[in-house]
Design a protein around this motif. Structure first.
Motif, PDB file in Angstrom:
ATOM      1  N   GLN A  81       0.828  -1.215   0.000  1.00 23.64           N
ATOM      2  CA  GLN A  81       0.000   0.000   0.000  1.00 23.64           C
ATOM      3  C   GLN A  81       0.863   1.267   0.000  1.00 23.64           C
ATOM      4  N   THR A  82       1.915   1.246  -0.814  1.00 24.15           N
ATOM      5  CA  THR A  82       2.837   2.381  -0.917  1.00 24.15           C
ATOM      6  C   THR A  82       2.948   2.778  -2.386  1.00 24.15           C
ATOM      7  N   PRO A  83       2.847   4.091  -2.690  1.00 20.11           N
ATOM      8  CA  PRO A  83       3.046   4.511  -4.084  1.00 20.11           C
ATOM      9  C   PRO A  83       4.545   4.515  -4.411  1.00 20.11           C
ATOM     10  N   TYR A  84       4.931   3.804  -5.464  1.00 19.22           N
ATOM     11  CA  TYR A  84       6.327   3.775  -5.899  1.00 19.22           C
ATOM     12  C   TYR A  84       6.433   4.366  -7.301  1.00 19.22           C
ATOM     13  N   LYS A  85       7.570   5.031  -7.545  1.00 19.12           N
ATOM     14  CA  LYS A  85       7.839   5.634  -8.844  1.00 19.12           C
ATOM     15  C   LYS A  85       9.042   4.943  -9.480  1.00 19.12           C
ATOM     16  N   LYS A  86       9.178   5.122 -10.776  1.00 15.60           N
ATOM     17  CA  LYS A  86      10.320   4.572 -11.490  1.00 15.60           C
ATOM     18  C   LYS A  86      11.607   5.076 -10.836  1.00 15.60           C
ATOM     19  N   HIS A  87      12.580   4.187 -10.661  1.00 14.18           N
ATOM     20  CA  HIS A  87      13.890   4.446 -10.059  1.00 14.18           C
ATOM     21  C   HIS A  87      13.863   4.495  -8.533  1.00 14.18           C
ATOM     22  N   ASP A  88      12.719   4.190  -7.893  1.00 15.35           N
ATOM     23  CA  ASP A  88      12.729   4.023  -6.433  1.00 15.35           C
ATOM     24  C   ASP A  88      13.509   2.750  -6.133  1.00 15.35           C
ATOM     25  N   MET A  89      14.287   2.764  -5.060  1.00 17.41           N
ATOM     26  CA  MET A  89      15.074   1.603  -4.652  1.00 17.41           C
ATOM     27  C   MET A  89      14.539   1.102  -3.316  1.00 17.41           C
ATOM     28  N   VAL A  90      14.305  -0.223  -3.226  1.00 16.09           N
ATOM     29  CA  VAL A  90      13.838  -0.827  -1.973  1.00 16.09           C
ATOM     30  C   VAL A  90      14.672  -2.064  -1.673  1.00 16.09           C
ATOM     31  N   THR A  91      14.653  -2.451  -0.417  1.00 18.01           N
ATOM     32  CA  THR A  91      15.314  -3.683  -0.018  1.00 18.01           C
ATOM     33  C   THR A  91      14.258  -4.684   0.432  1.00 18.01           C
ATOM     34  N   ILE A  92      14.545  -5.938   0.140  1.00 21.15           N
ATOM     35  CA  ILE A  92      13.749  -7.054   0.634  1.00 21.15           C
ATOM     36  C   ILE A  92      14.767  -8.097   1.057  1.00 21.15           C
ATOM     37  N   GLU A  93      14.793  -8.385   2.339  1.00 20.11           N
ATOM     38  CA  GLU A  93      15.774  -9.303   2.919  1.00 20.11           C
ATOM     39  C   GLU A  93      17.172  -8.850   2.526  1.00 20.11           C
ATOM     40  N   THR A  94      17.889  -9.654   1.752  1.00 21.16           N
ATOM     41  CA  THR A  94      19.268  -9.300   1.402  1.00 21.16           C
ATOM     42  C   THR A  94      19.396  -8.791  -0.030  1.00 21.16           C
ATOM     43  N   ARG A  95      18.279  -8.348  -0.628  1.00 19.97           N
ATOM     44  CA  ARG A  95      18.304  -7.910  -2.018  1.00 19.97           C
ATOM     45  C   ARG A  95      17.884  -6.439  -2.141  1.00 19.97           C
ATOM     46  N   LEU A  96      18.479  -5.773  -3.122  1.00 18.91           N
ATOM     47  CA  LEU A  96      18.147  -4.385  -3.441  1.00 18.91           C
ATOM     48  C   LEU A  96      17.482  -4.381  -4.809  1.00 18.91           C
TER      49      LEU A  96
END
Length: 174
Positions: A81-96
């Protein structure tokens, strides 16, 4: 010397006139071979920051252009439920991951096609990363080594690319 043409002369050419025509054509051809006309080519390419300039072989300025660059936006952990835009960077566990398309997140399973893996941290992640200031960065290190660079603006995750230290998010060489 001009070339003699039979039609302009109004009668057949003599052997001397024919030979003189060939000598004239040969001298013109040799002059072109010895002194070819050269057009201006690309002489120098200069890159400074995000500006690239082109100069011709005779000094003409072909222009300076701004190179496009992606502006990456670190957003922390991925969240629903978060608005994301192109080139946003997120982490999930050990991945970017880098966002490839603007969207409102729902579940990772549904949103995975909007993300491209940018970097996979070592697993298990290191308990701590070395801290460096720019002046204390080692000149050479193991390729892929991660560290944190402390600067006045804040800290940045960096890695050694085999030749130089590089910012992980922006990709800039240090």
């Amino acid at each position: 010397m001009p070339i003699t043409y039979r039609q302009q002369k109004g009668s057949p050419l003599t052997t001397e006139e024919i030979d003189e025509n060939f000598r004239e054509l040969e001298s013109r051809l040799n002059a072109l071979t010895d002194n070819p006309e050269v057009g201006e080519g690309l002489g120098k390419v200069h890159l400074e920051g995000d500006q690239i300039s082109f100069t011709g072989t005779f000094g003409a300025d072909f222009g300076t252009f701004t190179l496009p660059k992606a502006t990456l936006n670190p957003c922390g952990e991925w969240a629903a439920q978060t608005p994301y835009k192109k080139h946003d960077m997120v982490t999930i566990e050990t991945r970017l991951y880098c966002c490839t398309q603007e969207h409102m997140s729902t579940t990772w399973a549904q949103d995975a096609s909007f993300w491209k893996l940018a970097f996979n941290f070592p697993h298990p992640p290191p308990p701590s990363l070395p801290l460096y200031e720019k002046a204390s960065l080692p000149g050479a290190e193991i390729m892929g080594k991660l560290a944190v660079l402390l600067e006045e603006e804040g800290s940045t995750l960096i890695f050694f690319n085999g030749n130089k230290w590089q910012r992980l998010i922006k990709g800039e060489n240090l």
